[in-house]
Structure formats: structure tokens, C-alpha cells
Scaffold this active site. Structure first.
Site, PDB file in Angstrom:
ATOM      1  N   THR A 119      -5.681 -34.643   1.729  1.00 30.55           N
ATOM      2  CA  THR A 119      -5.663 -35.409   0.478  1.00 30.55           C
ATOM      3  C   THR A 119      -4.710 -36.599   0.631  1.00 30.55           C
ATOM      4  O   THR A 119      -5.028 -37.719   0.239  1.00 30.55           O
ATOM      5  CB  THR A 119      -5.235 -34.509  -0.694  1.00 30.55           C
ATOM      6  OG1 THR A 119      -6.170 -33.432  -0.801  1.00 30.55           O
ATOM      7  CG2 THR A 119      -5.216 -35.276  -2.004  1.00 30.55           C
ATOM      8  N   HIS A 126     -13.286 -46.241  -0.812  1.00 31.86           N
ATOM      9  CA  HIS A 126     -14.099 -45.118  -0.344  1.00 31.86           C
ATOM     10  C   HIS A 126     -15.240 -45.644   0.524  1.00 31.86           C
ATOM     11  O   HIS A 126     -15.693 -46.782   0.331  1.00 31.86           O
ATOM     12  CB  HIS A 126     -14.693 -44.346  -1.535  1.00 31.86           C
ATOM     13  CG  HIS A 126     -13.646 -43.630  -2.339  1.00 31.86           C
ATOM     14  ND1 HIS A 126     -13.509 -43.790  -3.701  1.00 31.86           N
ATOM     15  CD2 HIS A 126     -12.699 -42.737  -1.965  1.00 31.86           C
ATOM     16  CE1 HIS A 126     -12.508 -43.030  -4.122  1.00 31.86           C
ATOM     17  NE2 HIS A 126     -11.997 -42.385  -3.097  1.00 31.86           N
ATOM     18  N   THR A 129     -18.440 -48.386   9.262  1.00 27.78           N
ATOM     19  CA  THR A 129     -18.759 -47.153   8.535  1.00 27.78           C
ATOM     20  C   THR A 129     -20.132 -47.372   7.908  1.00 27.78           C
ATOM     21  O   THR A 129     -20.339 -48.369   7.223  1.00 27.78           O
ATOM     22  CB  THR A 129     -17.726 -46.847   7.427  1.00 27.78           C
ATOM     23  OG1 THR A 129     -17.720 -47.914   6.477  1.00 27.78           O
ATOM     24  CG2 THR A 129     -16.332 -46.688   8.007  1.00 27.78           C
ATOM     25  N   LEU A 173      -7.154 -34.658  -7.549  1.00 25.44           N
ATOM     26  CA  LEU A 173      -6.234 -34.129  -6.532  1.00 25.44           C
ATOM     27  C   LEU A 173      -5.135 -35.125  -6.200  1.00 25.44           C
ATOM     28  O   LEU A 173      -4.052 -34.737  -5.768  1.00 25.44           O
ATOM     29  CB  LEU A 173      -7.010 -33.779  -5.262  1.00 25.44           C
ATOM     30  CG  LEU A 173      -8.224 -32.865  -5.445  1.00 25.44           C
ATOM     31  CD1 LEU A 173      -8.872 -32.574  -4.106  1.00 25.44           C
ATOM     32  CD2 LEU A 173      -7.821 -31.585  -6.153  1.00 25.44           C
ATOM     33  N   GLY A 174      -5.429 -36.407  -6.363  1.00 28.82           N
ATOM     34  CA  GLY A 174      -4.434 -37.431  -6.054  1.00 28.82           C
ATOM     35  C   GLY A 174      -4.964 -38.795  -6.431  1.00 28.82           C
ATOM     36  O   GLY A 174      -6.166 -38.951  -6.686  1.00 28.82           O
ATOM     37  N   HIS A 226      -6.065 -45.393   0.941  1.00 28.62           N
ATOM     38  CA  HIS A 226      -6.175 -46.322  -0.205  1.00 28.62           C
ATOM     39  C   HIS A 226      -4.938 -47.207  -0.308  1.00 28.62           C
ATOM     40  O   HIS A 226      -5.034 -48.417  -0.519  1.00 28.62           O
ATOM     41  CB  HIS A 226      -6.290 -45.537  -1.517  1.00 28.62           C
ATOM     42  CG  HIS A 226      -7.615 -44.873  -1.757  1.00 28.62           C
ATOM     43  ND1 HIS A 226      -8.821 -45.510  -1.597  1.00 28.62           N
ATOM     44  CD2 HIS A 226      -7.909 -43.611  -2.200  1.00 28.62           C
ATOM     45  CE1 HIS A 226      -9.806 -44.667  -1.920  1.00 28.62           C
ATOM     46  NE2 HIS A 226      -9.273 -43.514  -2.285  1.00 28.62           N
ATOM     47  N   HIS A 264      -6.121 -39.357   2.903  1.00 23.35           N
ATOM     48  CA  HIS A 264      -7.079 -40.147   2.123  1.00 23.35           C
ATOM     49  C   HIS A 264      -6.338 -41.126   1.193  1.00 23.35           C
ATOM     50  O   HIS A 264      -6.652 -42.318   1.155  1.00 23.35           O
ATOM     51  CB  HIS A 264      -7.947 -39.157   1.327  1.00 23.35           C
ATOM     52  CG  HIS A 264      -8.930 -39.763   0.389  1.00 23.35           C
ATOM     53  ND1 HIS A 264     -10.284 -39.792   0.644  1.00 23.35           N
ATOM     54  CD2 HIS A 264      -8.781 -40.331  -0.832  1.00 23.35           C
ATOM     55  CE1 HIS A 264     -10.909 -40.361  -0.374  1.00 23.35           C
ATOM     56  NE2 HIS A 264     -10.028 -40.698  -1.284  1.00 23.35           N
ATOM     57  N   GLU A 265      -5.351 -40.619   0.451  1.00 27.22           N
ATOM     58  CA  GLU A 265      -4.638 -41.483  -0.503  1.00 27.22           C
ATOM     59  C   GLU A 265      -3.821 -42.550   0.221  1.00 27.22           C
ATOM     60  O   GLU A 265      -3.716 -43.679  -0.253  1.00 27.22           O
ATOM     61  CB  GLU A 265      -3.741 -40.643  -1.418  1.00 27.22           C
ATOM     62  CG  GLU A 265      -4.477 -39.630  -2.301  1.00 27.22           C
ATOM     63  CD  GLU A 265      -5.561 -40.246  -3.162  1.00 27.22           C
ATOM     64  OE1 GLU A 265      -5.481 -41.450  -3.484  1.00 27.22           O
ATOM     65  OE2 GLU A 265      -6.520 -39.526  -3.491  1.00 27.22           O
TER      66      GLU A 265
HETATM   67 ZN    ZN Z   1     -10.111 -41.773  -2.947  1.00 24.35          ZN
END
Ligand code: ZN
Length: 407
Positions: free
Chosen positions: A229, A242, A260, A191-192, A236, A232-233
């Protein structure tokens, strides 16, 4: 050398679990490739994790107040398309910006869905993304560039898609929007993917996302991601692994953020609130499926943590500090009032070689502003000019013809 071997072992495990996923993020594969090509990245990551750790200690001891005011990141979307529905609307990109900023400022309406055991560590990351208003040449821009190219299919760093349109990554956050992403023959759909800060080359720095995962309207609606998405990217791109990186024990290049809970593997694309894949934490908390850096559904995600914000601070205080500097906010125009820009004339056509006498359809692809008038010139065609947005003309004699569009 020992560390490198360990890391490769970690990646081998991670990739095995990724391959079981239907749709996933391509970050791990991309990072592995970058580290293979440029091993200096190992030290970059190690140093940054140490910096984030020291920021965390300063925060917990109350030595340092969090920076006031959001850190503003000038952003540009490069929509690479071939005239299909991957050529997403400006409204869809603006919807993505809304979601991205709500998530990074913890203004998302579903923030209250976070389970009580995690509420104390939830963070306003104090980051705001803004579409650029000045391009690298200092011209008015709406922060969106459109380029017609077949490289939008099976896009990757290798196929040259990023070279089609790129703005200096020390000044802009580059987001490339493409139809599909190359998965190198592996099953599943990427997705990315994002480039980690600090290594891997400036001209590829940014994120690549599938067009139908941008925003939560238009082609981005009803895909389960809810526009997250890119959240999330961007995580990063600002230095986050992750949440399941390194499994239960973390270790060298494990996720290294201790608010986490450890997580053995990626959460499948749903929202299992009773999932607890590691029991070596104390107290033993369930997997934080609400975290943006897991693989749970976008509708399930709602949180970055204070520890993840420490990691952002480590990146924004060093590797990516120029982006958020006052001089760069002025250079990219993100502090300017909203003003419409002049459109940039652009068009495409399905076929550039046709038989004489066959109608040829031209499609307007002007961007950066809304054209009020069109002036097409078709020397040698019938008609030889048009004021329509998407005219059709016919060339009755064989030859090579030029076409001009002014908007
Ligand atoms: Zn990721």
C-alpha cells in the site's frame, strides 16, 4: 476551460469504478479535491508530464545516462493512535521500509514473477527511503513520532490529523499512520491516500496509510497488500497516476506513460493474468497487473516501469529536488551511522475523569528510544510514585492532579 471540463468527466468515470471497489486508494478523490481548491495544479501536472516526456526522449536517444547512486529520501512516520493496535511497533515500520526499498530498487524477491512481455520495461527506480536520524530541531530521532489522539479514526485532511504532527515536507517525506481513513460516507475502505507533488499545500504533503496496511508483519500481515500500500502511495507522491487513469484512451490527464499498457479500469483485488481490457495498443498487451499502480493484490504486484521512473525523475529533478540534496541529507542525518537516541517521555490513560477511589491505569507511550528506567510522580495518589512502565494508582480524594513521567 475545455481541459477542465474534460478532466471532470474523467474523474466522474474513475469515481464510478472506484465506488465498486471494496478496499481502495483515496488518491483520485484527494486529487479531485485539491484541483478544485487550487486549479493551478492543472498546469503543474501538465508541465510535469511534459518534463517526463522530455526525460523519456533523452533516455531513449541515449543522450542522458540515468543518475548514479540511489536518490535518498529522508522519511518520518507519525503514528497517530489511541492506544489500540493502530499503535504499531517499530519493527512493523522497519519491515515496511524494507519492502518499500526492495520495491523501489527492484530487489523484491518476486520481481522474477513478471511476465516476459514486460521484462524489458521493468525499472530499478533508483530511489531509497531512509528513516530520519535528525528531527527538524536537529535532535536525534529514530524517524518515528507517536501521538495519542482520537483523530486517528476517520482521518482526513479535514479532520486535522496531519496538524498533530508534521515535519517540513521540503525536507522529509511525511507518512501518517492512522487507524481508519474517512471515506465521506461512501462504501468501501480507503487503505491510503497521497498528495500529488507541486500543489495542495506544504503542511498536508505526504501520505496517509492505515496502520494495519503498514509492513507485512504484526497487524500488517495477511491482508493481501504485502506491505505494498505504501509502495503504491509513494508512487503517487512521486507523481504517478494509476495505470488505469483515463481508461483505454488516456487523453488529457490520462496516465500518459506509454510502457504501461492502456487499461480500462482498476483490476479487482486479485491477479487475473489473462485480463486485457483495452485492445487499442500495438502490440496488444494484457493489462499489467504486476504494476504497483494498479489495484491488483500486493502478492501480484512486483514492478515499476522505465516510463514511471521518467515521471519520478521529473519530480525529483524539480518539485522535490530539495529533499534529495546533499545539504538536506546532512540536515536530516540520514547519512549518519546508526546510534540510539534518548527516549522522549510520553504517556496516556483511558479516562481522565474518574470517581474518587477508582484505580487509574497509566500507559507508557515513550518513543524515539527504549527507556531503561521510569520515574513516575503521582502527588495525591496511592502510591505517590512508581518505577513501573505502566503503573496503576488510586486517588482517594476528589480533585485535579498532575502527573510527571521521567524516562
Ligand atoms: Zn492509488
Amino acid at each position: 476551460m475545455k481541459n477542465i471540463l474534460l478532466l471532470l468527466a474523467v474523474f466522474a468515470v474513475t469515481l464510478t469504478s472506484l465506488n465498486a471497489q471494496n478496499a481502495h486508494c483515496g488518491f483520485d478523490e484527494h486529487l479531485e479535491k485539491m484541483l478544485t481548491e487550487d486549479p493551478s495544479g492543472f498546469q503543474v501536472i501538465h508541465d510535469r508530464q511534459a518534463l517526463a516526456e522530455s526525460i523519456k526522449h533523452q533516455r531513449l536517444s541515449g543522450e542522458v545516462e540515468r543518475a548514479g547512486g540511489p536518490r535518498i529520501i529522508p522519511t518520518v512516520f507519525h503514528v497517530i493512535h489511541q492506544g489500540g493496535n493502530e499503535n504499531i511497533s517499530k519493527e512493523q515500520i522497519e519491515d515496511q521500509m524494507r519492502i518499500l526499498n526492495e520495491d523501489f530498487r527492484r530487489l523484491n524477491a518476486d520481481a522474477s514473477n513478471l511476465r516476459p512481455e514486460f521484462v524489458d520495461v521493468a525499472a530499478d527506480a533508483n530511489v531509497e527511503f531512509r528513516l530520519a536520524k535528525l528531527d527538524p530541531q536537529g535532535n536525534c530521532t529514530d524517524g518515528i513520532v507517536r501521538v495519542w489522539s482520537p483523530l486517528t479514526f476517520n482521518a482526513s485532511d479535514n479532520n486535522g490529523v496531519k496538524g498533530l504532527s508534521y515535519w517540513n515536507s521540503s525536507k522529509y517525506f511525511n507518512v501518517w499512520v492512522v487507524a481508519t481513513i474517512d471515506n465521506e460516507g461512501e462504501p468501501g475502505t480507503i487503505l491510503g491516500y497521497a498528495q500529488f507533488p507541486g500543489f495542495g499545500g506544504a503542511s498536508t504533503d505526504g501520505v496517509v496509510v492505515r496502520a494495519n496496511y503498514i509492513g507485512d508483519i504484526g497487524t500488517g500481515a495477511n491482508n493481501g497488500s504485502k506491505g505494498r500500500t505504501l509502495t503504491h502511495e509513494a508512487g503517487h507522491w512521486l507523481g504517478l497516476f494509476h495505470t488505469f487513469q483515463g481508461g483505454c484512451n488516456g487523453g488529457f490527464f490520462g496516465e500518459s506513460i506509454d510502457d504501461t499498457p492502456p487499461q480500462a479500469e482498476a483490476t479487482p483485488s486479485n491477479c487475473p493474468q489473462n485480463s486485457n481490457t483495452c485492445s487499442n495498443d500495438n502490440p496488444d498487451l494484457p493489462d499489467m497487473v504486476e504494476n504497483y499502480m494498479d489495484y491488483s493484490n500486493g502478492a501480484c504486484q512486483n514492478t515499476f516501469t522505465e516510463g514511471q521512473k521518467d515521471a519520478f525523475d521529473a519530480v525529483l529533478g524539480a518539485t522535490r529536488s530539495q529533499l534529495i540534496s546533499n545539504s538536506n541529507l546532512n540536515a536530516t542525518g540520514v547519512l549518519l551511522a546508526e546510534t540510539p537516541c534518548a527516549p522522549v517521555a510520553q504517556f496516556y490513560l483511558e479516562k481522565t475523569i474518574v470517581c474518587a477511589g477508582t484505580p487509574v491505569q497509566f500507559t507508557d507511550d515513550s518513543y524515539n528510544g527504549t527507556p531503561s528506567t521510569y520515574d513516575w510522580q503521582f502527588p495525591g495518589a496511592t502510591p505517590s510514585q512508581s518505577g513501573d512502565a505502566n503503573p496503576t494508582v488510586t486517588y482517594n480524594a476528589p480533585g485535579v492532579y498532575s502527573v510527571t513521567l521521567n524516562v
